[in-house]
Design a protein around this motif. Structure first.
Motif, PDB file in Angstrom:
ATOM      1  N   THR A  46       0.832  -1.203   0.000  1.00  7.82           N
ATOM      2  CA  THR A  46       0.000   0.000   0.000  1.00  7.82           C
ATOM      3  C   THR A  46       0.870   1.257   0.000  1.00  7.82           C
ATOM      4  N   VAL A  47       0.579   2.168  -0.905  1.00  9.70           N
ATOM      5  CA  VAL A  47       1.358   3.402  -1.022  1.00  9.70           C
ATOM      6  C   VAL A  47       0.694   4.517  -0.223  1.00  9.70           C
ATOM      7  N   VAL A  48       1.505   5.206   0.567  1.00  7.50           N
ATOM      8  CA  VAL A  48       1.060   6.367   1.332  1.00  7.50           C
ATOM      9  C   VAL A  48       1.810   7.582   0.788  1.00  7.50           C
ATOM     10  N   ARG A  49       1.094   8.571   0.289  1.00  6.21           N
ATOM     11  CA  ARG A  49       1.722   9.710  -0.355  1.00  6.21           C
ATOM     12  C   ARG A  49       2.330  10.678   0.662  1.00  6.21           C
ATOM     13  N   ASN A  50       3.547  11.106   0.387  1.00  5.64           N
ATOM     14  CA  ASN A  50       4.183  12.189   1.131  1.00  5.64           C
ATOM     15  C   ASN A  50       4.910  13.076   0.128  1.00  5.64           C
ATOM     16  N   ASP A  51       4.286  14.192  -0.215  1.00  8.72           N
ATOM     17  CA  ASP A  51       4.866  15.128  -1.176  1.00  8.72           C
ATOM     18  C   ASP A  51       5.544  16.301  -0.480  1.00  8.72           C
ATOM     19  N   ARG A  52       5.773  16.155   0.836  1.00  6.09           N
ATOM     20  CA  ARG A  52       6.401  17.246   1.580  1.00  6.09           C
ATOM     21  C   ARG A  52       7.626  16.731   2.327  1.00  6.09           C
ATOM     22  N   PRO A  53       8.614  16.186   1.626  1.00  3.98           N
ATOM     23  CA  PRO A  53       9.791  15.625   2.301  1.00  3.98           C
ATOM     24  C   PRO A  53      10.563  16.669   3.101  1.00  3.98           C
ATOM     25  N   GLU A  54      10.390  17.942   2.751  1.00  2.22           N
ATOM     26  CA  GLU A  54      11.127  19.000   3.460  1.00  2.22           C
ATOM     27  C   GLU A  54      10.685  19.121   4.919  1.00  2.22           C
ATOM     28  N   GLU A  55       9.554  18.527   5.273  1.00  2.00           N
ATOM     29  CA  GLU A  55       9.081  18.585   6.655  1.00  2.00           C
ATOM     30  C   GLU A  55       9.754  17.546   7.544  1.00  2.00           C
ATOM     31  N   GLY A  56      10.624  16.743   6.958  1.00  2.00           N
ATOM     32  CA  GLY A  56      11.407  15.817   7.765  1.00  2.00           C
ATOM     33  C   GLY A  56      10.812  14.427   7.891  1.00  2.00           C
ATOM     34  N   ILE A  57      11.612  13.542   8.501  1.00  2.00           N
ATOM     35  CA  ILE A  57      11.237  12.132   8.594  1.00  2.00           C
ATOM     36  C   ILE A  57      10.032  11.923   9.499  1.00  2.00           C
ATOM     37  N   SER A  58       9.814  12.826  10.452  1.00  2.00           N
ATOM     38  CA  SER A  58       8.691  12.645  11.377  1.00  2.00           C
ATOM     39  C   SER A  58       7.357  12.606  10.643  1.00  2.00           C
ATOM     40  N   LEU A  59       7.218  13.382   9.562  1.00  2.00           N
ATOM     41  CA  LEU A  59       5.972  13.364   8.794  1.00  2.00           C
ATOM     42  C   LEU A  59       5.746  11.994   8.179  1.00  2.00           C
ATOM     43  N   SER A  60       6.798  11.404   7.619  1.00  2.00           N
ATOM     44  CA  SER A  60       6.673  10.061   7.043  1.00  2.00           C
ATOM     45  C   SER A  60       6.300   9.038   8.108  1.00  2.00           C
ATOM     46  N   LEU A  61       6.905   9.155   9.290  1.00  2.00           N
ATOM     47  CA  LEU A  61       6.567   8.245  10.390  1.00  2.00           C
ATOM     48  C   LEU A  61       5.084   8.349  10.737  1.00  2.00           C
ATOM     49  N   ARG A  62       4.601   9.571  10.878  1.00  2.00           N
ATOM     50  CA  ARG A  62       3.210   9.763  11.257  1.00  2.00           C
ATOM     51  C   ARG A  62       2.257   9.267  10.179  1.00  2.00           C
ATOM     52  N   LEU A  63       2.570   9.574   8.915  1.00  2.00           N
ATOM     53  CA  LEU A  63       1.707   9.130   7.814  1.00  2.00           C
ATOM     54  C   LEU A  63       1.649   7.607   7.741  1.00  2.00           C
ATOM     55  N   GLY A  64       2.802   6.965   7.876  1.00  2.00           N
ATOM     56  CA  GLY A  64       2.836   5.504   7.843  1.00  2.00           C
ATOM     57  C   GLY A  64       2.088   4.899   9.010  1.00  2.00           C
ATOM     58  N   LEU A  65       2.267   5.458  10.190  1.00  2.00           N
ATOM     59  CA  LEU A  65       1.571   4.954  11.379  1.00  2.00           C
ATOM     60  C   LEU A  65       0.069   5.109  11.239  1.00  2.00           C
ATOM     61  N   GLU A  66      -0.378   6.277  10.790  1.00  2.00           N
ATOM     62  CA  GLU A  66      -1.815   6.505  10.599  1.00  2.00           C
ATOM     63  C   GLU A  66      -2.406   5.525   9.598  1.00  2.00           C
ATOM     64  N   ALA A  67      -1.699   5.303   8.486  1.00  2.00           N
ATOM     65  CA  ALA A  67      -2.203   4.384   7.457  1.00  2.00           C
ATOM     66  C   ALA A  67      -2.312   2.970   7.993  1.00  2.00           C
ATOM     67  N   ALA A  68      -1.309   2.535   8.763  1.00  2.00           N
ATOM     68  CA  ALA A  68      -1.328   1.175   9.313  1.00  2.00           C
ATOM     69  C   ALA A  68      -2.485   1.000  10.285  1.00  2.00           C
ATOM     70  N   LEU A  69      -2.710   1.979  11.145  1.00  2.00           N
ATOM     71  CA  LEU A  69      -3.792   1.881  12.117  1.00  2.00           C
ATOM     72  C   LEU A  69      -5.158   1.922  11.443  1.00  2.00           C
ATOM     73  N   GLN A  70      -5.327   2.798  10.459  1.00  2.00           N
ATOM     74  CA  GLN A  70      -6.606   2.888   9.760  1.00  2.00           C
ATOM     75  C   GLN A  70      -6.898   1.618   8.981  1.00  2.00           C
ATOM     76  N   SER A  71      -5.882   1.070   8.364  1.00  2.00           N
ATOM     77  CA  SER A  71      -6.063  -0.146   7.571  1.00  2.00           C
ATOM     78  C   SER A  71      -6.458  -1.327   8.438  1.00  2.00           C
ATOM     79  N   THR A  72      -5.798  -1.474   9.572  1.00  2.00           N
ATOM     80  CA  THR A  72      -6.080  -2.638  10.421  1.00  2.00           C
ATOM     81  C   THR A  72      -7.322  -2.451  11.268  1.00  2.00           C
ATOM     82  N   ALA A  73      -7.800  -1.187  11.413  1.00  2.00           N
ATOM     83  CA  ALA A  73      -9.046  -0.986  12.160  1.00  2.00           C
ATOM     84  C   ALA A  73     -10.203  -1.610  11.398  1.00  2.00           C
ATOM     85  N   GLY A  74     -10.322  -1.283  10.088  1.00  2.00           N
ATOM     86  CA  GLY A  74     -11.313  -1.906   9.206  1.00  2.00           C
ATOM     87  C   GLY A  74     -12.759  -1.651   9.609  1.00  2.00           C
TER      88      GLY A  74
END
Length: 464
Positions: free
Chosen positions: A327-355
């Motif tokens: 599953t691809v999670v879009r992050n078009d704002r890499p300048e905001e740092g790695i923390s944004l990617s961490l949060r986006l990935g975590l949110e996607a994983a939790l939303q997906s497994t909540a179902g």
């Protein structure tokens, strides 16, 4: 769980016994003319006898999918003549166990099932399977190997009752097998026990015939056709051996470990960096002729039972991930740092497994942990990732990472208890500060230092 065992000889039957006794569903495959010496304790004889019973297990030959499914519905074991294990396509097993015992891999790959076990020499954990079971008699018999291979075949059989090579009965010539004694018979040294290709075969020691190939099968000169046991316990001829039970115990332990992982962990791959220090998109740089990102995607595919996510803004990488079922999670704002990617990935994983519309909190309860990895560690192995998951299962509540000589690195598996703190990160800051805060909960899986090397600048490519 649905388990496919390739091979139905005596050791494979010992594995089946442990798994069947634990309530798992078993399907076994064999060649058209099995050469199992200890056939009285092997379900392989169902191929030519149509049915076989070993202790509490009943097995029946199945020639079609329908027949196999009917046997499974009765709670028994189908044995199919299927050397290529093509039945895997419709059976869709949770686990594949290669117990052919050919001393080499005849075609099993780590992506054959969500969890793949290799039995004996010829397999390497993290390369063609997730783990290997040791088959050599001795102190390590039945051990689970999560990194590396089983002890190589020495060509010398294990010591049983004080005998090694003498206990084997080998064909004296190529041709048709003609037994002169039966399994369970007591024989003396020098006695004719079989005829192969018209030539007599003599016992090399006294004892009970524990194994003998079936009459009429074609054998090659020097092939093992029988086995003599100096302990002379006739009951041993009809019960699963201590060796087979030990190997089966190792397989059962590995399956139980996987069962505790399945569906309870997720993988998030971070691939949204700007590559400023590299001078361009480093993830497209080649290592061994393969782009860095592709190496990581290949690793992720070995864990098909875990929901997997790729955080990126790169269209090519996103397309490749989609093709591989990630599953691809879009992050078009890499300048905001790695923390944004961490949060986006975590949110996607939790939303997906909540179902089914359930809240993220519900998903958090379903997920025990998330493995966060990066795309610029081309030497990271499947074995290291597998050992991280295994360690997390044994030590709930921990932060588990790869490392060398006590120095932690990536990837890192975070238990769900840390999710809220990960969500609170900001800027170009990863989870290191959280690891420092909970240092006593950090567990390091030791690995080769090269696996930890990542690529930040052009000069790093020479170090990988």
């Amino acid at each position: 769980m649905k388990i496919l065992i390739k091979g139905a000889g005596d050791l494979a039957t010992g594995i089946a016994s442990r798994l069947y006794g634990a309530g798992h569903q078993i399907l076994m495959t064999e060649i058209s003319e099995p050469l199992t010496v200890r056939r009285t304790v092997a379900l392989s004889r169902a191929v030519y006898e149509k049915a076989a019973k070993v202790e509490e297990m009943g097995a029946f030959r199945a020639d079609t999918r329908g027949e196999a499914e009917h046997i499974l519905m009765r709670g028994e074991i189908p044995v199919m003549v299927d050397p290529e294990a093509a039945c895997r396509c419709w059976y869709e097993p949770d686990v594949v166990i290669d117990a052919i015992l050919a001393k080499k891999n005849l075609g099993t790959v780590v992506t054959d099932a969500p969890f793949v076990i290799g039995v004996g020499p010829g397999f390497t954990a993290g390369k063609d399977c997730h783990c290997v079971i040791e088959t050599k008699r001795g102190h390590t018999l039945g051990n689970i190997i999560w990194k590396g291979s089983a002890i190589p075949n020495t060509g010398v059989p294990g010591n049983v009752g004080g005998y090694t090579t003498e206990r084997l009965i080998r064909a004296s010539a190529g041709g048709i097998m003609e037994p002169r004694v039966q399994i369970g018979d007591l024989v003396e040294k020098g006695q004719v026990v079989a005829v192969t290709g018209g030539q007599p075969v003599y016992a090399q020691m006294p004892g009970v015939v524990r194994g003998m190939l079936q009459e009429g099968v074609f054998v090659k000169e020097g092939l093992k056709i029988g086995d003599i046991d100096a302990r002379a316990e006739i009951s041993h001829c009809y019960t699963i051996s201590d060796k087979a039970r030990a190997i089966g115990g190792g397989a059962l332990e590995a399956v139980m470990s996987f069962e505790r992982m399945q569906g309870r962990y997720a993988i998030v791959v971070l691939a949204a960096g700007a590559g400023v220090r590299f001078g361009g998109n480093k993830l497209h740089a080649l290592a061994d002729g393969i782009p860095l990102y592709e190496k990581m995607l290949q690793n992720v595919q070995a864990f098909s039972s875990f929901p997997s996510f790729l955080v990126t803004g790169d269209e090519k990488i996103a397309a490749e991930a989609n093709q591989r079922g990630i599953t691809v999670v879009r992050n078009d704002r890499p300048e905001e740092g790695i923390s944004l990617s961490l949060r986006l990935g975590l949110e996607a994983a939790l939303q997906s497994t909540a179902g089914n519309g359930r809240s993220s909190a519900s998903g958090e309860q379903m997920l025990r942990g998330i493995l966060f990895s990066v795309c610029d560690q081309p030497r990271l192995t499947i074995s290291t990732m597998q050992r991280i998951f295994h360690t997390a299962v044994l030590h709930p509540g921990s932060i588990v990472c790869a490392g060398h000589d006590g120095r932690g690195g990536n990837p890192v598996l975070w238990d769900r208890r840390y999710f809220s703190e990960l969500m609170g990160l900001s800027g170009d800051v990863g989870g290191r500060q959280i690891m420092d805060r909970y240092r006593e909960n950090v567990r390091i899986v030791e690995t080769d230092e090269r696996e930890l090397n990542d690529v930040d600048c052009q000069e790093d490519m020479a170090l990988i």
